[in-house]
Design a protein around this motif. Sequence first.
Motif, mmCIF file in Angstrom:
data_model
loop_
_atom_site.group_PDB
_atom_site.id
_atom_site.type_symbol
_atom_site.label_atom_id
_atom_site.label_comp_id
_atom_site.label_asym_id
_atom_site.label_seq_id
_atom_site.Cartn_x
_atom_site.Cartn_y
_atom_site.Cartn_z
ATOM 1 N N ILE A 6 0.854 -1.200 0.000
ATOM 2 C CA ILE A 6 0.000 0.000 0.000
ATOM 3 C C ILE A 6 0.884 1.242 0.000
ATOM 4 C CG2 ILE A 6 -1.654 1.359 1.342
ATOM 5 C CD1 ILE A 6 -2.711 -1.297 2.485
ATOM 6 N N ARG A 14 -4.621 4.553 4.283
ATOM 7 C CA ARG A 14 -3.834 3.318 4.404
ATOM 8 C C ARG A 14 -4.542 2.321 5.311
ATOM 9 N NH1 ARG A 14 0.424 6.970 5.196
ATOM 10 N NH2 ARG A 14 0.649 6.355 7.387
ATOM 11 N N GLU A 18 -5.848 -1.470 4.446
ATOM 12 C CA GLU A 18 -5.392 -2.618 5.227
ATOM 13 C C GLU A 18 -6.565 -3.467 5.695
ATOM 14 O OE1 GLU A 18 -3.043 -1.146 8.429
ATOM 15 O OE2 GLU A 18 -1.465 -0.341 7.125
ATOM 16 N N ALA A 32 3.653 -0.838 3.843
ATOM 17 C CA ALA A 32 2.913 0.374 3.496
ATOM 18 C C ALA A 32 3.895 1.536 3.481
ATOM 19 C CB ALA A 32 1.787 0.631 4.489
#
Length: 260
Positions: A6, A14, A18, A32
């Motif tokens: 991500i 984010r 997730e 991420a």
Amino acid sequence: MLRVLIVDDEPLARRRLEILLREQPDVELVGAAADGIAARKLIAERGPDVVLLDIKMPGLTGLEVLDALGPEAPIVIFVTAFDRFALDAFDRAAFDYLLKPVEPARLAASLARARETLAERAAAERVGELEEILRNLRSGPSPNSAAGDFDREIWIQERGGRTSVPVAAIDWVAAERDYVRIHTHARSFLIRQSIGALAERLDPAVFVRVHRSSLVRRDRIVRIRHAGGRGAVILATGVEIAVSRRHMGALKAMTTNPGR
């Protein structure tokens, strides 16, 4: 397992991605990043299959990150609040373009297509590898082959006496317990000998082991097939002979390193 990275400068965005990824089967979140520079570093280090990439970010934009990726680039799915970048994204061969807030079903569909695309790429790479192996197998004996050190004929004891079988006539050899069966185009012959012992008598530049119980003349192979974890070589006579996983790896190593 689909490995996903991500990239988004907004912590809440984010976090939402997730959560959505946790609901997807066989998906692993490998990291991420909060900006484009960190994204490039993580992509290089972790080698994700798919990157969920925002566009407007500090450092580098998502479009600039995509521009910087090389031929081994992962699949890039843009996830952004702006639809005006869609043409630029697809001009750069982006895989998909999702608008925020991302709908779970839309993300699932995009990941499913990504999985199919990766499977097709892997299959194409496997076909390319097998074609290269086949070209190298059929390219003829190695210049380093010491043909004089190997048998040019095999003598077979039969009821009517002894028969000489020219090695040049042998298509393939199969182990049958304490015996081996030598196959030529015209017929087969059974001799009491291990396949390992017979292999030592035959030029390895001409014959190749494809299974612990099979030995094949290289120039008789017309096709190599590999699917579902199983491999086989098909001879000019139409005979199909199984290739073990270990010997498939050995074939690849042998043909990519001819001096071995």
